[in-house]
Structures are given as C-alpha cells and as structure tokens.
Design a protein around this motif. Structure first.
Motif, PDB file in Angstrom:
ATOM      1  N   ILE A  25     -35.646  -7.039  22.932  1.00 44.17           N
ATOM      2  CA  ILE A  25     -34.217  -6.773  23.090  1.00 44.17           C
ATOM      3  C   ILE A  25     -33.817  -5.527  22.305  1.00 44.17           C
ATOM      4  O   ILE A  25     -33.110  -4.640  22.818  1.00 44.17           O
ATOM      5  CB  ILE A  25     -33.389  -7.988  22.609  1.00 44.17           C
ATOM      6  CG1 ILE A  25     -33.552  -9.160  23.582  1.00 44.17           C
ATOM      7  CG2 ILE A  25     -31.910  -7.625  22.472  1.00 44.17           C
ATOM      8  CD1 ILE A  25     -32.934 -10.456  23.087  1.00 44.17           C
ATOM      9  N   ILE A  26     -34.275  -5.448  21.067  1.00 54.26           N
ATOM     10  CA  ILE A  26     -33.925  -4.313  20.212  1.00 54.26           C
ATOM     11  C   ILE A  26     -34.516  -3.021  20.758  1.00 54.26           C
ATOM     12  O   ILE A  26     -33.857  -1.975  20.778  1.00 54.26           O
ATOM     13  CB  ILE A  26     -34.411  -4.571  18.770  1.00 54.26           C
ATOM     14  CG1 ILE A  26     -33.629  -5.732  18.162  1.00 54.26           C
ATOM     15  CG2 ILE A  26     -34.263  -3.313  17.920  1.00 54.26           C
ATOM     16  CD1 ILE A  26     -34.179  -6.233  16.854  1.00 54.26           C
ATOM     17  N   GLU A  27     -35.754  -3.082  21.232  1.00 57.65           N
ATOM     18  CA  GLU A  27     -36.403  -1.889  21.794  1.00 57.65           C
ATOM     19  C   GLU A  27     -35.616  -1.360  22.988  1.00 57.65           C
ATOM     20  O   GLU A  27     -35.406  -0.146  23.129  1.00 57.65           O
ATOM     21  CB  GLU A  27     -37.834  -2.226  22.204  1.00 57.65           C
ATOM     22  CG  GLU A  27     -38.609  -1.023  22.723  1.00 57.65           C
ATOM     23  CD  GLU A  27     -40.043  -1.369  23.062  1.00 57.65           C
ATOM     24  OE1 GLU A  27     -40.748  -0.487  23.600  1.00 57.65           O
ATOM     25  OE2 GLU A  27     -40.470  -2.514  22.786  1.00 57.65           O
ATOM     26  N   ARG A  28     -35.143  -2.276  23.853  1.00 54.19           N
ATOM     27  CA  ARG A  28     -34.374  -1.853  25.029  1.00 54.19           C
ATOM     28  C   ARG A  28     -33.003  -1.299  24.651  1.00 54.19           C
ATOM     29  O   ARG A  28     -32.414  -0.501  25.390  1.00 54.19           O
ATOM     30  CB  ARG A  28     -34.197  -3.036  25.987  1.00 54.19           C
ATOM     31  CG  ARG A  28     -35.496  -3.510  26.627  1.00 54.19           C
ATOM     32  CD  ARG A  28     -35.268  -4.636  27.625  1.00 54.19           C
ATOM     33  NE  ARG A  28     -36.530  -5.207  28.071  1.00 54.19           N
ATOM     34  CZ  ARG A  28     -36.886  -6.480  27.903  1.00 54.19           C
ATOM     35  NH1 ARG A  28     -36.066  -7.319  27.286  1.00 54.19           N
ATOM     36  NH2 ARG A  28     -38.044  -6.916  28.329  1.00 54.19           N
ATOM     37  N   HIS A  86     -27.492  -4.895  16.206  1.00 50.38           N
ATOM     38  CA  HIS A  86     -27.877  -3.993  17.295  1.00 50.38           C
ATOM     39  C   HIS A  86     -26.856  -4.054  18.435  1.00 50.38           C
ATOM     40  O   HIS A  86     -26.553  -3.023  19.053  1.00 50.38           O
ATOM     41  CB  HIS A  86     -29.274  -4.345  17.790  1.00 50.38           C
ATOM     42  CG  HIS A  86     -30.339  -4.158  16.752  1.00 50.38           C
ATOM     43  ND1 HIS A  86     -30.931  -2.941  16.497  1.00 50.38           N
ATOM     44  CD2 HIS A  86     -30.886  -5.038  15.871  1.00 50.38           C
ATOM     45  CE1 HIS A  86     -31.809  -3.071  15.513  1.00 50.38           C
ATOM     46  NE2 HIS A  86     -31.809  -4.332  15.126  1.00 50.38           N
ATOM     47  N   VAL A  87     -26.335  -5.244  18.714  1.00 45.12           N
ATOM     48  CA  VAL A  87     -25.253  -5.366  19.706  1.00 45.12           C
ATOM     49  C   VAL A  87     -24.045  -4.567  19.238  1.00 45.12           C
ATOM     50  O   VAL A  87     -23.422  -3.824  20.004  1.00 45.12           O
ATOM     51  CB  VAL A  87     -24.870  -6.842  19.919  1.00 45.12           C
ATOM     52  CG1 VAL A  87     -23.673  -6.957  20.861  1.00 45.12           C
ATOM     53  CG2 VAL A  87     -26.055  -7.639  20.462  1.00 45.12           C
ATOM     54  N   LEU A  94     -39.059 -14.126  17.920  1.00 46.80           N
ATOM     55  CA  LEU A  94     -39.196 -12.798  17.342  1.00 46.80           C
ATOM     56  C   LEU A  94     -39.692 -11.794  18.379  1.00 46.80           C
ATOM     57  O   LEU A  94     -39.264 -10.638  18.402  1.00 46.80           O
ATOM     58  CB  LEU A  94     -40.156 -12.846  16.146  1.00 46.80           C
ATOM     59  CG  LEU A  94     -39.578 -13.389  14.843  1.00 46.80           C
ATOM     60  CD1 LEU A  94     -40.670 -13.518  13.793  1.00 46.80           C
ATOM     61  CD2 LEU A  94     -38.458 -12.490  14.334  1.00 46.80           C
ATOM     62  N   ASN A  95     -40.598 -12.224  19.257  1.00 50.70           N
ATOM     63  CA  ASN A  95     -41.089 -11.350  20.315  1.00 50.70           C
ATOM     64  C   ASN A  95     -39.968 -10.969  21.283  1.00 50.70           C
ATOM     65  O   ASN A  95     -39.838  -9.813  21.692  1.00 50.70           O
ATOM     66  CB  ASN A  95     -42.233 -12.021  21.069  1.00 50.70           C
ATOM     67  CG  ASN A  95     -43.508 -12.107  20.246  1.00 50.70           C
ATOM     68  OD1 ASN A  95     -43.694 -11.338  19.307  1.00 50.70           O
ATOM     69  ND2 ASN A  95     -44.385 -13.037  20.589  1.00 50.70           N
ATOM     70  N   SER A 133     -31.408  -9.201  29.061  1.00 51.68           N
ATOM     71  CA  SER A 133     -32.246  -9.257  27.862  1.00 51.68           C
ATOM     72  C   SER A 133     -31.666 -10.185  26.803  1.00 51.68           C
ATOM     73  O   SER A 133     -32.288 -11.178  26.433  1.00 51.68           O
ATOM     74  CB  SER A 133     -32.423  -7.841  27.280  1.00 51.68           C
ATOM     75  OG  SER A 133     -33.108  -6.999  28.193  1.00 51.68           O
ATOM     76  N   VAL A 134     -30.458  -9.867  26.344  1.00 54.38           N
ATOM     77  CA  VAL A 134     -29.838 -10.677  25.294  1.00 54.38           C
ATOM     78  C   VAL A 134     -29.668 -12.122  25.750  1.00 54.38           C
ATOM     79  O   VAL A 134     -29.811 -13.062  24.959  1.00 54.38           O
ATOM     80  CB  VAL A 134     -28.487 -10.076  24.877  1.00 54.38           C
ATOM     81  CG1 VAL A 134     -27.794 -10.962  23.832  1.00 54.38           C
ATOM     82  CG2 VAL A 134     -28.681  -8.661  24.316  1.00 54.38           C
ATOM     83  N   ALA A 135     -29.401 -12.312  27.046  1.00 53.99           N
ATOM     84  CA  ALA A 135     -29.191 -13.670  27.573  1.00 53.99           C
ATOM     85  C   ALA A 135     -30.437 -14.551  27.460  1.00 53.99           C
ATOM     86  O   ALA A 135     -30.339 -15.778  27.568  1.00 53.99           O
ATOM     87  CB  ALA A 135     -28.726 -13.601  29.030  1.00 53.99           C
TER      88      ALA A 135
END
Length: 274
Positions: A16-19, A169-170, A10-11, A36-38
C-alpha cells in the motif's frame, strides 16, 4: 495478533505504501483507497475532515470525500454541513472521552449516531454498518483531522499499530493532491462552476459578488439575512477551494457574465444583472 497474521498485514501495508508514491491525482487517490487500502480497511467511503473542531462555523472545517456511494460526494457533504457537523461533534467527543485516536463503531444500527447519519443521508448510507475513525493533529497550526471510514462490513477489526503505520501515508497523499474542484488556469473555470458543483442560489449569490455587491446588499436583493448570505459564501468557498472573497472575485473575473446568465437560465434562476 499471531505472527503469521502480522507478517501478512505488514506485506499488504508495505505494498500500500509503495503504491502511494505513484499517486498524482484525486482519481489516483480514490483508486488506491478502493483497490489497495481496502485490503486492510474494507470501506465504501473515506471522509477526511480537518480544521478547528471547536469552532465549526465560518468555514473552519474542510472536507474531502472519496466515495463509491452514488451521490455522496464532497459537494454533497458541504451542502449538508449543518447536519454533518452534529455527526462530527459526536465522533469528536467520542475520541476525547475515550482518549483513543483510533476506534471503531461496529453494529452501527444499534447506536444513536446511526440515526443522525440516516437522517442526513437516508439513501446513500442506508447499507453502512460500521465506522472506523482515526484522528491526527497538526502541531504546527493546531488543526485536527478526522479520517472516517464508512463500511458495509458489520464489524471492522481495529489494529491500531497497523493504522498508525498506514494513516500517515494516507494523510500525506491527501495533502499533496489537488481537490477535484480545484483548477489550474482560466481554461478550467467553467468546470469549477459546473452545475453539479454549485446550487441555484449559490450561482445567484456569486453573480452579485461579481457585480461588486456587499453581503448586506446581496441580502437585500435576495430578501435573505446577512447570516444566510455568509452561509452560502462558506459553501461556495469550500466548493471552489478558495478561502477569501478576493479569491472569488479574481476567479469570477475569468468567467463572462454571459456564462453566469446561462448557468442561471439552465437552473431556472432569473436574476437581474446590473
């Protein structure tokens, strides 16, 4: 999933979402995916495919490849669309049969689909060992989207709840950014028509479009069928991120005929201009 594992993921997902809100360009998107996503989904390419999967003709499917694999770009996918469509058919059927919007194919070399992938891109995807597929549907227009993660990891651990958390988000990021091949204004038209984007034959076809020729006339001039002309046009439209012939004519109006002649000479194509 253990509590501490859930907290950890979750962290990472929150970061990832913030970026994602900082992404402005396709390059930003690629860097975000890889850096990030990776962390959650190890991958070497994310192929997004959207449209009507039941009608894979006449440009009904659209592609975007964010890849760190040499030579595997969106134009390369479009150029191989006839072969790629077979792979997509397999994955789309698997999604329907399984009833799952999210599934992984691990130990890929042991599956039948691997042979299709290897025959389509024998050099670029030789090290790919697993796939992760996530499907979404736009209820407003009926289009569906498959997000396909290609990974060198032998096995990908699917956490569907986490994918459901991340993938919207993606999807949002990809919708808001411009494709690499899209341009703003006349000054970038030459970039759109770069040699790395259009093939020799495609340059030839658009030259005759600029001259006002019909598909039938182009077919007669180039000694190819009208269906072949339509196939070239479909790829041209996708590469230039346009949807209609009129848009192509408007775009080409900004490109001098001398530039098209230069492109053809550089490609070894010697067409007759009217």
């Amino acid at each position: 999933m253990k509590k501490e594992s859930t907290t950890q993921y979750l962290n990472i997902a929150s970061a990832i979402i913030e970026r994602s809100y900082q992404i402005k360009t396709h390059l930003d998107y690629f860097v975000w995916l890889q850096n990030s996503v990776a962390e959650l989904i190890p991958h070497d390419m994310l192929l997004a495919v959207w449209g009507d999967f039941r009608q894979q003709q006449d440009g009904q499917l659209h592609y975007d490849a964010a890849s760190n694999l040499k030579g595997l770009t969106t134009p390369a996918i479009i150029d191989a669309t006839d072969k790629v469509s077979h792979i997509l058919n397999d994955l789309y059927r698997l999604r329907l049969i399984s009833g799952n919007d999210c599934f992984a194919i691990n130990a890929l070399e042991e599956t039948e689909i691997y042979h299709r992938i290897k025959s389509t891109f024998p050099e670029q995807l030789v090290e790919i060992s697993s796939l992760l597929v996530y499907g979404m549907k736009d209820e407003r227009n009926g289009d569906e989207c498959l997000y396909i993660f290609f990974s060198k990891e032998h096995a990908l651990d699917v956490r569907k709840q986490m994918m459901d958390f991340i993938m919207p988000h993606v999807d949002h990021v990809l919708r808001k950014i411009k494709p690499l091949m899209q341009f703003d204004g006349i000054e970038k038209a030459d970039d759109v028509l770069s040699l790395s984007t259009l093939s020799e034959r495609e340059i030839e076809v658009i030259s005759w479009i600029k001259a006002g020729k019909t598909n039938q006339e182009i077919g007669m001039i180039l000694s190819i069928s009208q269906n072949t002309v339509k196939s070239h046009l479909k790829r041209i439209f996708q590469k230039l991120n346009i949807g209609r012939r009129a848009q192509a004519v408007a775009l080409l109006a900004n490109v001098p005929s001398t530039k098209l002649k230069q492109l053809q000479l550089q490609q070894g194509v010697h067409a007759v201009y009217s």
